[in-house]
Design a protein around this motif. Structure first.
Motif, PDB file in Angstrom:
ATOM      1  N   ARG A  25       0.952  -1.171   0.054  1.00  0.00           N
ATOM      2  CA  ARG A  25       0.065  -0.064  -0.180  1.00  0.00           C
ATOM      3  C   ARG A  25       0.953   1.253  -0.041  1.00  0.00           C
ATOM      4  NH1 ARG A  25      -5.048  -0.634   0.307  1.00  0.00           N
ATOM      5  NH2 ARG A  25      -5.210   1.267   1.141  1.00  0.00           N
ATOM      6  N   LEU A  26       1.801   1.357  -0.977  1.00  0.00           N
ATOM      7  CA  LEU A  26       2.745   2.387  -1.024  1.00  0.00           C
ATOM      8  C   LEU A  26       1.963   3.661  -1.371  1.00  0.00           C
ATOM      9  CD1 LEU A  26       5.652   0.761  -2.949  1.00  0.00           C
ATOM     10  CD2 LEU A  26       5.641   1.197  -0.656  1.00  0.00           C
ATOM     11  N   GLU A  27       0.781   3.895  -2.187  1.00  0.00           N
ATOM     12  CA  GLU A  27       0.231   4.802  -2.308  1.00  0.00           C
ATOM     13  C   GLU A  27      -0.423   5.585  -1.187  1.00  0.00           C
ATOM     14  OE1 GLU A  27      -2.872   1.641  -2.406  1.00  0.00           O
ATOM     15  OE2 GLU A  27      -0.915   1.925  -3.222  1.00  0.00           O
ATOM     16  N   ASP A  28      -0.241   5.016  -0.014  1.00  0.00           N
ATOM     17  CA  ASP A  28      -0.784   5.550   1.126  1.00  0.00           C
ATOM     18  C   ASP A  28       0.185   6.402   1.992  1.00  0.00           C
ATOM     19  OD1 ASP A  28      -3.418   4.667   0.699  1.00  0.00           O
ATOM     20  OD2 ASP A  28      -3.226   2.821   1.948  1.00  0.00           O
ATOM     21  N   GLY A  82      16.627  -7.290   1.379  1.00  0.00           N
ATOM     22  CA  GLY A  82      15.160  -8.038   1.605  1.00  0.00           C
ATOM     23  C   GLY A  82      14.073  -7.220   1.034  1.00  0.00           C
ATOM     24  N   LYS A  83      12.967  -7.280   1.153  1.00  0.00           N
ATOM     25  CA  LYS A  83      11.516  -7.033   0.937  1.00  0.00           C
ATOM     26  C   LYS A  83      10.763  -6.481   1.701  1.00  0.00           C
ATOM     27  CE  LYS A  83      11.898  -9.092  -3.905  1.00  0.00           C
ATOM     28  NZ  LYS A  83      11.239  -8.407  -4.832  1.00  0.00           N
ATOM     29  N   TYR A  84      10.100  -5.228   1.681  1.00  0.00           N
ATOM     30  CA  TYR A  84       8.853  -4.894   2.547  1.00  0.00           C
ATOM     31  C   TYR A  84       7.568  -5.348   1.910  1.00  0.00           C
ATOM     32  CZ  TYR A  84      11.897  -2.361   5.852  1.00  0.00           C
ATOM     33  OH  TYR A  84      12.809  -1.900   6.908  1.00  0.00           O
ATOM     34  N   LYS A  85       6.512  -5.228   2.713  1.00  0.00           N
ATOM     35  CA  LYS A  85       5.199  -5.431   2.074  1.00  0.00           C
ATOM     36  C   LYS A  85       4.544  -4.196   2.997  1.00  0.00           C
ATOM     37  CE  LYS A  85       1.129  -8.292   1.203  1.00  0.00           C
ATOM     38  NZ  LYS A  85       0.645  -9.585   1.263  1.00  0.00           N
ATOM     39  N   VAL A  86       4.126  -3.346   2.549  1.00  0.00           N
ATOM     40  CA  VAL A  86       3.329  -2.436   3.511  1.00  0.00           C
ATOM     41  C   VAL A  86       1.802  -2.658   3.328  1.00  0.00           C
ATOM     42  CG1 VAL A  86       2.609   0.013   3.787  1.00  0.00           C
ATOM     43  CG2 VAL A  86       4.759  -0.337   2.931  1.00  0.00           C
ATOM     44  N   GLU A  87       1.328  -2.943   4.687  1.00  0.00           N
ATOM     45  CA  GLU A  87      -0.049  -3.584   4.790  1.00  0.00           C
ATOM     46  C   GLU A  87      -1.216  -2.581   5.280  1.00  0.00           C
ATOM     47  OE1 GLU A  87       0.295  -8.081   6.420  1.00  0.00           O
ATOM     48  OE2 GLU A  87       1.122  -6.497   8.027  1.00  0.00           O
ATOM     49  N   LYS A  88      -0.688  -1.569   5.998  1.00  0.00           N
ATOM     50  CA  LYS A  88      -1.656  -0.525   6.484  1.00  0.00           C
ATOM     51  C   LYS A  88      -0.829   0.564   6.997  1.00  0.00           C
ATOM     52  CE  LYS A  88      -5.208  -0.175  10.190  1.00  0.00           C
ATOM     53  NZ  LYS A  88      -5.721  -0.722  11.233  1.00  0.00           N
ATOM     54  N   VAL A  98       3.055   2.789  10.275  1.00  0.00           N
ATOM     55  CA  VAL A  98       2.998   1.810   9.161  1.00  0.00           C
ATOM     56  C   VAL A  98       3.197   0.577   9.482  1.00  0.00           C
ATOM     57  CG1 VAL A  98       4.250   1.208   7.000  1.00  0.00           C
ATOM     58  CG2 VAL A  98       4.262   3.571   7.550  1.00  0.00           C
ATOM     59  N   HIS A  99       2.307  -0.240   9.103  1.00  0.00           N
ATOM     60  CA  HIS A  99       2.225  -1.718   9.647  1.00  0.00           C
ATOM     61  C   HIS A  99       2.610  -2.547   8.298  1.00  0.00           C
ATOM     62  CE1 HIS A  99      -1.012  -1.722  13.028  1.00  0.00           C
ATOM     63  NE2 HIS A  99       0.037  -1.212  13.380  1.00  0.00           N
ATOM     64  N   CYS A 100       3.740  -3.248   8.581  1.00  0.00           N
ATOM     65  CA  CYS A 100       4.471  -3.880   7.320  1.00  0.00           C
ATOM     66  C   CYS A 100       5.030  -5.208   7.730  1.00  0.00           C
ATOM     67  CB  CYS A 100       5.485  -2.994   6.848  1.00  0.00           C
ATOM     68  SG  CYS A 100       6.746  -2.412   7.859  1.00  0.00           S
ATOM     69  N   LEU A 101       5.451  -6.106   6.714  1.00  0.00           N
ATOM     70  CA  LEU A 101       6.155  -6.903   7.019  1.00  0.00           C
ATOM     71  C   LEU A 101       7.670  -6.860   6.372  1.00  0.00           C
ATOM     72  CD1 LEU A 101       3.267  -9.907   5.843  1.00  0.00           C
ATOM     73  CD2 LEU A 101       4.173  -9.290   8.211  1.00  0.00           C
ATOM     74  N   PHE A 102       8.572  -7.642   6.591  1.00  0.00           N
ATOM     75  CA  PHE A 102       9.807  -7.463   6.204  1.00  0.00           C
ATOM     76  C   PHE A 102      10.577  -9.110   5.897  1.00  0.00           C
ATOM     77  CE2 PHE A 102      14.667  -7.216   6.280  1.00  0.00           C
ATOM     78  CZ  PHE A 102      14.860  -6.585   5.087  1.00  0.00           C
ATOM     79  N   TRP A 103      10.679  -9.292   4.832  1.00  0.00           N
ATOM     80  CA  TRP A 103      11.209 -10.546   4.297  1.00  0.00           C
ATOM     81  C   TRP A 103      12.888 -10.329   4.024  1.00  0.00           C
ATOM     82  CZ3 TRP A 103       8.221 -14.648   1.233  1.00  0.00           C
ATOM     83  CH2 TRP A 103       8.869 -15.659   1.207  1.00  0.00           C
TER      84      TRP A 103
END
Length: 133
Positions: A25-28, A82-88, A98-103
């Motif tokens: 959700r990078l647009e947020d 690594g890679k981020y995934k922005v959730e909220k 920012v709630h996210c996951l990091f791999w």
């Protein structure tokens, strides 16, 4: 040059890693915070330091740093590859949360969910706090 090896451990593999974060959700994100996530995706320390003010302070899971150079050193050591995934993304008083996951690169699955709290001023990040949620 990237050489890939498809390893599957616990149901996760290289393809899962490469697809991770595609629906973020990078647009947020505000411009300064988006700058951080874009620099992280590109592993670009030169861009990364422009996202942060000279007075930035950080505390990520107990690792403390001050100034953009220390932020960049942390990113180079613990984030690059690594890679981020922005959730909220939401506002909480004067913070952007920012709630996210990091791999991390080389791991078989993402780290536990993360909450980052950013404070910004004059188009740059002045405070960055992170913890596992």
């Amino acid at each position: 040059l990237f050489v890939g090896v498809n390893i599957t451990i616990g149901g996760q593999g290289e393809n899962d890693f490469h697809q991770f974060g595609k629906d973020s959700r990078l647009e947020d994100l505000s411009s300064p915070v988006r700058c951080f996530f874009d620099a992280a995706a590109q592993n670009d320390s030169k861009v990364l330091v422009t996202c942060f003010s000279d007075e930035v302070t950080g505390n990520i899971a107990g690792m403390r740093f001050k100034g953009p150079e220390e932020v960049a050193a942390f990113a180079e050591r613990d984030i690059w590859g690594g890679k981020y995934k922005v959730e909220k993304v939401f506002k909480q008083q004067d913070k952007e949360v920012v709630h996210c996951l990091f791999w991390p690169l080389g791991w078989s699955s993402p780290e536990p969910p993360i909450e980052y709290q950013f404070k910004t001023k004059n188009g740059q990040i002045v405070s960055w706090y992170g913890k596992y949620r």
